[in-house]
Design an enzyme around this catalytic site. Structure first.
Site, PDB file in Angstrom:
ATOM      1  N   LYS A 132       0.834  -1.211   0.000  1.00  0.00           N
ATOM      2  CA  LYS A 132       0.000   0.000   0.000  1.00  0.00           C
ATOM      3  C   LYS A 132       0.869   1.262   0.000  1.00  0.00           C
ATOM      4  O   LYS A 132       2.066   1.202   0.294  1.00  0.00           O
ATOM      5  CB  LYS A 132      -0.951  -0.030   1.211  1.00  0.00           C
TER       6      LYS A 132
HETATM    7  C1  LIG Z   1      -5.453  -4.428   0.878  1.00  0.00           C
HETATM    8  C2  LIG Z   1      -6.946  -4.231   0.863  1.00  0.00           C
HETATM    9  C3  LIG Z   1      -7.748  -4.539   1.961  1.00  0.00           C
HETATM   10  C4  LIG Z   1      -7.229  -5.301   3.137  1.00  0.00           C
HETATM   11  O1  LIG Z   1      -6.230  -4.632   3.829  1.00  0.00           O
HETATM   12  P1  LIG Z   1      -5.434  -5.440   4.960  1.00  0.00           P
HETATM   13  O2  LIG Z   1      -4.702  -4.341   5.673  1.00  0.00           O
HETATM   14  O3  LIG Z   1      -4.522  -6.402   4.266  1.00  0.00           O
HETATM   15  O4  LIG Z   1      -6.434  -6.112   5.816  1.00  0.00           O
HETATM   16  C5  LIG Z   1      -9.087  -4.217   1.929  1.00  0.00           C
HETATM   17  N1  LIG Z   1      -9.634  -3.624   0.851  1.00  0.00           N
HETATM   18  C6  LIG Z   1      -8.906  -3.335  -0.240  1.00  0.00           C
HETATM   19  C7  LIG Z   1      -9.577  -2.656  -1.395  1.00  0.00           C
HETATM   20  C8  LIG Z   1      -7.549  -3.647  -0.276  1.00  0.00           C
HETATM   21  O5  LIG Z   1      -6.838  -3.394  -1.384  1.00  0.00           O
END
Ligand SMILES: *Cc1c(COP(=O)(O)O)cnc(C)c1O
Length: 372
Positions: free
Chosen positions: A181
């Site tokens: 991210k």
């Molecule tokens: C990465 C992601 C999540 C989950 O995030 P985590 O921190 O891994 O739980 C949820 N929604 C979207 C759209 C994502 O890309």
């Protein structure tokens, strides 16, 4: 040439912050996480922030704090990561999908009202790839039908649309600091919300429903703690929070580089046969760069790009077509034709600040060659 799908932008300073935590007494949730929460509240402009171990945990706790219960329904999108739906199911509730806009891939606000039933409690939109949904339209619907909105902001911290930023027109926004991210500590997440009560409840549910957390037990005089609710274990430790505190200061600058990369890609793919791409309304956080290609050839193109040294992904195949959700929710692929089509056409290319211009040009040249 090799072009990895993702490389983080962590710096020595961030790693030094981790070492400082390791050299201190306190490894779990403590002063560093608290400092990050205050800085993140400042960054988002949303008053209360609870740092957690994932965005999935953040969304789960937010929905619980809003009282979501078995039998309830939440309207959401099939064009997202599975967590957006599984957190609804963790509460015993049902994800009800609304199709996405054909040109953006974002939840189609004009189709939401038709999906509302007496059991609908809220809307869970996703700001896909970093581009925001039409929050003004969604908020108007939510207000009219007395629904909550929780925003999945896993792709969207540094963005805006129509003068609205994430979290401003909803009960809460949930963020991810997962490895790939825009802001990362490997695994992490946060809730940003307007209500102090909701933040306090989420904090308690993130720590087994205990009346005191480890920091509270460490500081001050001894007092027994109580279990006041059934909770989960979703807190963020200070080791990982240490990676976020200074990184956050660089996020806006890193977005500038993401913008320049997107501009270079866009210019490189302009007019290329067999390639189109989603429109990104507003000021996108530019989390992911996706293209749409011929669904018949998509998988072959993916394999060919991988073979030529380019890291690729698919964000996403429409989740209502995945085995467990299909079996559990009973939707057919064609029930959401736009999401289905996008899911069959999508290719995600590398997009991160460390990408060099010659790598971008290699990706453009290779993709144009393979997709034509
Ligand atoms: C990465 C992601 C999540 C989950 O995030 P985590 O921190 O891994 O739980 C949820 N929604 C979207 C759209 C994502 O890309």
């Amino acid at each position: 040439m090799q072009v990895e799908f993702y490389r983080h932008s962590l710096e020595e300073k961030d790693m030094d912050n981790v070492l400082a935590v390791l050299r201190s007494v306190f490894l779990t949730s403590g002063p560093v996480g608290a400092k990050f929460e205050a800085k993140f509240a400042d960054f988002t402009g949303i008053p209360h922030v609870v740092a957690l171990s994932s965005c999935s945990g953040a969304m789960h706790l937010t929905l619980l704090a809003l009282g979501l219960a078995p039998g309830d329904e939440v309207i959401t999108t099939p064009m997202t990561f599975i967590a957006t739906s599984t957190v609804i199911m963790h509460c015993g509730a049902k994800p009800v999908y609304v199709d996405v806009e054909p040109d953006t891939g974002l939840l189609d606000a004009s189709k939401v009202e038709a999906a509302i039933t007496p059991r609908t409690k809220g809307i869970l939109p996703v700001h896909l790839y970093g581009a925001m949904c039409d929050m003004k339209a969604l908020a108007a619907i939510a207000q009219k039908h007395n629904l909550f909105i929780v925003e999945d902001c896993a792709h969207a911290i540094e963005c805006s649309r129509d003068g609205v930023r994430p979290g401003e027109m909803s009960e809460a926004s949930c963020y991810s600091f997962y490895a790939t991210k825009n802001l990362t500590c490997g695994e992490g997440g946060a809730i940003a919300c307007h209500g102090a009560d909701m933040a306090a409840l989420a904090r308690q549910l993130a720590n087994h429903g205990m009346s005191k957390n480890a920091s509270g037990r460490y500081h001050g005089k001894y007092e027994h703690w109580d279990m006041v609710a059934e909770g989960w274990k979703y807190n963020l430790d200070d080791i990982r929070a240490a990676l976020l505190v200074d990184q956050l200061d660089r996020l806006r600058g890193l977005r500038q580089r993401r913008q320049a990369i997107v501009d270079r890609y866009d210019a490189g793919f302009a007019g290329a046969p067999g390639i189109t791409r989603p429109r990104a309304p507003g000021t996108s956080a530019h989390h992911l760069y996706t293209l749409w290609v011929d669904p018949e050839r998509r998988d072959a193109i993916l394999h060919e790009l991988k073979g030529r040294g380019i890291g690729v992904a698919v964000n996403y195949r429409a989740i209502h077509t995945l085995t467990h959700l299909r079996n559990t929710l009973g939707y057919a692929p064609e029930d959401f034709p736009e999401a289905y089509r996008i899911g069959l056409s999508t290719i995600t290319l590398p997009l991160y600040p460390k990408l060099a211009d010659d790598q971008i040009d290699y990706v453009i040249e290779t993709v144009r060659d393979v997709a034509k």
